[in-house]
Design a protein around this motif. Sequence first.
Motif, mmCIF file in Angstrom:
data_model
loop_
_atom_site.group_PDB
_atom_site.id
_atom_site.type_symbol
_atom_site.label_atom_id
_atom_site.label_comp_id
_atom_site.label_asym_id
_atom_site.label_seq_id
_atom_site.Cartn_x
_atom_site.Cartn_y
_atom_site.Cartn_z
ATOM 1 N N SER A 34 -3.227 -3.960 -12.100
ATOM 2 C CA SER A 34 -1.795 -4.021 -11.793
ATOM 3 C C SER A 34 -1.179 -2.646 -11.976
ATOM 4 O O SER A 34 -1.780 -1.752 -12.597
ATOM 5 C CB SER A 34 -1.089 -5.013 -12.725
ATOM 6 N N TRP A 66 2.388 1.717 -3.436
ATOM 7 C CA TRP A 66 1.386 2.285 -4.350
ATOM 8 C C TRP A 66 1.209 3.774 -4.085
ATOM 9 O O TRP A 66 1.098 4.569 -5.024
ATOM 10 C CB TRP A 66 0.041 1.563 -4.168
ATOM 11 N N LYS A 83 0.825 -1.197 0.000
ATOM 12 C CA LYS A 83 0.000 0.000 0.000
ATOM 13 C C LYS A 83 0.866 1.257 0.000
ATOM 14 O O LYS A 83 0.593 2.217 -0.724
ATOM 15 C CB LYS A 83 -0.920 0.017 1.228
ATOM 16 N N GLN A 117 -5.890 1.006 -7.130
ATOM 17 C CA GLN A 117 -5.993 -0.448 -7.021
ATOM 18 C C GLN A 117 -7.397 -0.945 -7.347
ATOM 19 O O GLN A 117 -7.566 -2.068 -7.831
ATOM 20 C CB GLN A 117 -5.580 -0.883 -5.616
ATOM 21 N N LYS A 118 -8.396 -0.114 -7.106
ATOM 22 C CA LYS A 118 -9.777 -0.482 -7.417
ATOM 23 C C LYS A 118 -10.028 -0.481 -8.921
ATOM 24 O O LYS A 118 -10.759 -1.336 -9.444
ATOM 25 C CB LYS A 118 -10.730 0.502 -6.723
#
Length: 216
Positions: free
Chosen positions: A197, A13, A10, A192-193
């Motif tokens: 990738s 990201w 997380k 991410q939703k």
Amino acid sequence: MIFLPDNILKTLWKISIGTCSVFGPDMDFEIINKHKSFWKKVQKNKMGLTKELLFGVVSTDSNIVSMVRKTSVLRFVKGFCNVFNKEDLELRLDEYLRGSNVSEFFNKRRSFLISLPPEERIKYINSLKEKDIREYTKFSLINQYDKSLPKSGIYAFDLSNYTSLSRLGGFLDYIDENKVHKYLEKSALLAQKNYSSFREFAISSTVGILFSEDII
């Protein structure tokens, strides 16, 4: 293959999606290169977000280098994002979250194009070549990358710029560190939703950058 804990993924990201923005990855790569132990800490689940990593701007003792870096930051914040103060920042961030005019422009043309049978798409695009080179270029780009993009299209372009603007807004003291963390958390979850990738996200943002030329 290295498997990383969810909290580390997380965090990666949160900071990495900004590398796909118009601002680009140069300063992030410089920070990682400066901290030789960065990836070792990642693998050992000991990675913390220093101010450098959070804001994405390398600290330096050189006034000249510092001035050059700040000029680069302001070129993106003021020149590209049209943000000159805290109020502008919040308005622009909200626009990126909702979807910018670039995404809207893209989605309308993409919806029209995919409504046509494959052979008709090519005919339509070619018909634009002589009468509207700008539209010809936009539709050609959409047609080339359509199958590589998910339903969310080039929303990654907005999220990457949202992320960079949030980080650099912290660097410029437009928002505090807690807000930067909060905004990065939000953009990472949306990324991410909407994308399966990081590769898919990066492709989508890159297509957005190409598509945005002469629109912004």
